[in-house]
Design a protein around this motif. Sequence first.
Motif, PDB file in Angstrom:
ATOM      1  N   SER A 164      -6.479   7.959  -4.887  1.00  0.00           N
ATOM      2  CA  SER A 164      -7.221   6.793  -5.419  1.00  0.00           C
ATOM      3  C   SER A 164      -6.619   5.448  -5.021  1.00  0.00           C
ATOM      4  O   SER A 164      -7.081   4.405  -5.492  1.00  0.00           O
ATOM      5  CB  SER A 164      -7.341   6.836  -6.949  1.00  0.00           C
ATOM      6  OG  SER A 164      -7.944   8.024  -7.325  1.00  0.00           O
ATOM      7  N   GLN A 180      -6.599  -0.362   2.904  1.00  0.00           N
ATOM      8  CA  GLN A 180      -7.563  -1.304   3.498  1.00  0.00           C
ATOM      9  C   GLN A 180      -7.177  -1.562   4.955  1.00  0.00           C
ATOM     10  O   GLN A 180      -6.566  -2.571   5.305  1.00  0.00           O
ATOM     11  CB  GLN A 180      -7.603  -2.613   2.698  1.00  0.00           C
ATOM     12  CG  GLN A 180      -8.065  -2.430   1.266  1.00  0.00           C
ATOM     13  CD  GLN A 180      -9.529  -1.949   1.143  1.00  0.00           C
ATOM     14  OE1 GLN A 180     -10.189  -1.634   2.137  1.00  0.00           O
ATOM     15  NE2 GLN A 180     -10.028  -1.887  -0.072  1.00  0.00           N
ATOM     16  N   ASN A 189     -11.469   2.379   6.465  1.00  0.00           N
ATOM     17  CA  ASN A 189     -10.403   2.445   5.457  1.00  0.00           C
ATOM     18  C   ASN A 189     -10.329   3.864   4.909  1.00  0.00           C
ATOM     19  O   ASN A 189     -11.130   4.727   5.248  1.00  0.00           O
ATOM     20  CB  ASN A 189     -10.578   1.395   4.363  1.00  0.00           C
ATOM     21  CG  ASN A 189     -11.943   1.466   3.702  1.00  0.00           C
ATOM     22  OD1 ASN A 189     -12.740   2.334   4.030  1.00  0.00           O
ATOM     23  ND2 ASN A 189     -12.189   0.577   2.785  1.00  0.00           N
ATOM     24  N   SER A 228      -8.346   6.510   1.558  1.00  0.00           N
ATOM     25  CA  SER A 228      -7.846   6.479   0.189  1.00  0.00           C
ATOM     26  C   SER A 228      -6.931   7.690  -0.027  1.00  0.00           C
ATOM     27  O   SER A 228      -7.239   8.794   0.424  1.00  0.00           O
ATOM     28  CB  SER A 228      -9.077   6.512  -0.713  1.00  0.00           C
ATOM     29  OG  SER A 228      -8.795   7.025  -1.954  1.00  0.00           O
ATOM     30  N   GLN A 238      -6.459   2.687  -2.363  1.00  0.00           N
ATOM     31  CA  GLN A 238      -7.223   2.289  -1.178  1.00  0.00           C
ATOM     32  C   GLN A 238      -6.292   1.806  -0.063  1.00  0.00           C
ATOM     33  O   GLN A 238      -5.423   0.975  -0.318  1.00  0.00           O
ATOM     34  CB  GLN A 238      -8.151   1.133  -1.531  1.00  0.00           C
ATOM     35  CG  GLN A 238      -9.269   1.501  -2.487  1.00  0.00           C
ATOM     36  CD  GLN A 238     -10.448   2.118  -1.747  1.00  0.00           C
ATOM     37  OE1 GLN A 238     -10.864   1.607  -0.719  1.00  0.00           O
ATOM     38  NE2 GLN A 238     -10.975   3.209  -2.267  1.00  0.00           N
ATOM     39  N   THR A 243       0.839  -1.207   0.000  1.00  0.00           N
ATOM     40  CA  THR A 243       0.000   0.000   0.000  1.00  0.00           C
ATOM     41  C   THR A 243       0.872   1.254   0.000  1.00  0.00           C
ATOM     42  O   THR A 243       0.646   2.185  -0.776  1.00  0.00           O
ATOM     43  CB  THR A 243      -0.920  -0.002   1.251  1.00  0.00           C
ATOM     44  OG1 THR A 243      -1.577  -1.264   1.307  1.00  0.00           O
ATOM     45  CG2 THR A 243      -1.935   1.107   1.213  1.00  0.00           C
ATOM     46  N   LYS A 250     -17.181   7.724  -2.380  1.00  0.00           N
ATOM     47  CA  LYS A 250     -16.015   6.836  -2.396  1.00  0.00           C
ATOM     48  C   LYS A 250     -16.327   5.509  -1.721  1.00  0.00           C
ATOM     49  O   LYS A 250     -17.251   5.407  -0.933  1.00  0.00           O
ATOM     50  CB  LYS A 250     -14.860   7.510  -1.654  1.00  0.00           C
ATOM     51  CG  LYS A 250     -14.319   8.703  -2.410  1.00  0.00           C
ATOM     52  CD  LYS A 250     -13.104   9.216  -1.685  1.00  0.00           C
ATOM     53  CE  LYS A 250     -12.801  10.643  -2.070  1.00  0.00           C
ATOM     54  NZ  LYS A 250     -12.264  11.413  -0.974  1.00  0.00           N
ATOM     55  N   GLU A 251     -15.510   4.529  -2.021  1.00  0.00           N
ATOM     56  CA  GLU A 251     -15.713   3.205  -1.431  1.00  0.00           C
ATOM     57  C   GLU A 251     -15.059   3.147  -0.057  1.00  0.00           C
ATOM     58  O   GLU A 251     -14.065   2.451   0.148  1.00  0.00           O
ATOM     59  CB  GLU A 251     -15.124   2.135  -2.354  1.00  0.00           C
ATOM     60  CG  GLU A 251     -15.876   1.981  -3.657  1.00  0.00           C
ATOM     61  CD  GLU A 251     -17.337   1.602  -3.435  1.00  0.00           C
ATOM     62  OE1 GLU A 251     -17.581   0.479  -2.975  1.00  0.00           O
ATOM     63  OE2 GLU A 251     -18.227   2.431  -3.688  1.00  0.00           O
ATOM     64  N   LEU A 252     -15.583   3.913   0.886  1.00  0.00           N
ATOM     65  CA  LEU A 252     -15.013   3.927   2.229  1.00  0.00           C
ATOM     66  C   LEU A 252     -15.997   3.264   3.188  1.00  0.00           C
ATOM     67  O   LEU A 252     -17.170   3.622   3.231  1.00  0.00           O
ATOM     68  CB  LEU A 252     -14.719   5.357   2.676  1.00  0.00           C
ATOM     69  CG  LEU A 252     -13.703   6.126   1.832  1.00  0.00           C
ATOM     70  CD1 LEU A 252     -13.467   7.520   2.399  1.00  0.00           C
ATOM     71  CD2 LEU A 252     -12.376   5.379   1.736  1.00  0.00           C
TER      72      LEU A 252
END
Length: 431
Positions: free
Chosen positions: A359, A363, A354, A356, A361, A305, A392-394
């Motif tokens: 962009s 995790q 999580n 970002s 991520q 990451t 966002k995918e949070l």
Amino acid sequence: MNISQRADYTFQYNQKLGRHGWLRLTPAYSVKLVTEIIKQIPKGSYILDPFSGTATTGLVAAEHGLYADCFDINPFLIWLGNVKCRQYAKKDIEFLEKGISQALTNCKYLVDQECWTPNIHNITRWWSNESLKVISALRQALVDNFGEPNKHNEYAVAWIAFCRLVIETSSASFNHVSMSFHDDTRVFSFQQITKLYKSIFYTILNDVDKSLNSNVTVAFADARKIHLYSNVQYSHVITSPPYPNRISYIRELRPYMYWMKYLETPREAGELDWQAIGGTWGIATSRLKNWQPIPQIDFPLLLDTVGKIMSTAEKNSYLMATYVYKYFQDIYVHLANLRNILLPEAKVMYIVGNSSFYSIQVQTHTILEEIFYYLGYKNVESTIIRKRNSKKELFEYCVSATWNTSIDNMSIKLPSATEKSAQLSFFTSSQ
Ligand SMILES: C[S@@+](CC[C@H](N)C(=O)[O-])C[C@H]1O[C@@H](n2cnc3c(N)ncnc32)[C@H](O)[C@@H]1O
């Protein structure tokens, strides 16, 4: 899978719940969530919250008659937590009521004097000069009756009401995740401010009257050395550490902290944030530039990451990668030392989110799982709690594990050289 945002699993749920709603902190977790967890825990258990914040865990435990020790690194939050979890005697409540009525009378005579105001940068952006005169006079009148905020905790609810007054008369706006300002500073008259204070105080006094079912305390500790601050062996850890998302608690708490004299200069704010895990305010960010990772604490997923954030080659990618790296190394040290104060088969539950960066991520839950396994915890699993953001995918997760007592050596276990990925050399060579 359709996961919703679930406002009932955020701080918003707490706002109308008596003591829980006294002062808001956006990263506080939901009373509903903690209650659901605590209801499953047998009586006689001993709960630890090493990242107490506004003492949600402690207060829910006290309401359900369970024992809990809470710790935090922020002195204002320690004070707030103890005021919230305290049992109040009838004589203290009577003294408080008399003192408040006297302070509100005396306040009129202080308005035309130069009373102390805090050294907050650009203070008139927060409060108009007219409002400031009355607020500072009221503060002086409260000091004359009860002493400075941290002196006599039995009267501290008078100061909680003052903190609420300070925020409700300010131009701070909480429409965003982080705090911002309304365009114009609001002007309040003497009558409006004193009336508002009285109404807040009596709402709070109503909550104070309801007694709690066990004694819970909040004390200072740096969670990275938690074993040095407690002799107790805990059966449960229920907590929500900072997330690696660069949200600063000091930033949101600063109006209270300055008025309560827990902060005197912007530099102190940065120093405090540097001590906090995930701190990112002022000097804390510039210190990051010189921070060196502990080479022995690395994990494939973490290095992967960190490496990906670095390779975005954005203006601040090195800084952001360092931020994430340090965050997880701090969490690792905390979880390693925590093992010294856990009972056999202790259950630990970490609510985390999580994040970002450019962009990429982060995790948090899977990296945390990796750390738990590495440190010898067992039954490690994550369950999803809610979506944090509409775009966002949070997400927020509960990462749980059990302490495996078969591990003999609880000094921090370090990975072997082969476990280090090439990303580490990428990280260090890019400095
Ligand atoms: C997400 S908040 C906890 C919120 C809490 N569950 C509540 O309901 O209010 C994380 C807390 O960790 C504290 N913290 C950060 N670094 C710490 C450290 N090294 N030791 C102890 N506490 C720390 C912060 O001051 C903050 O109060």
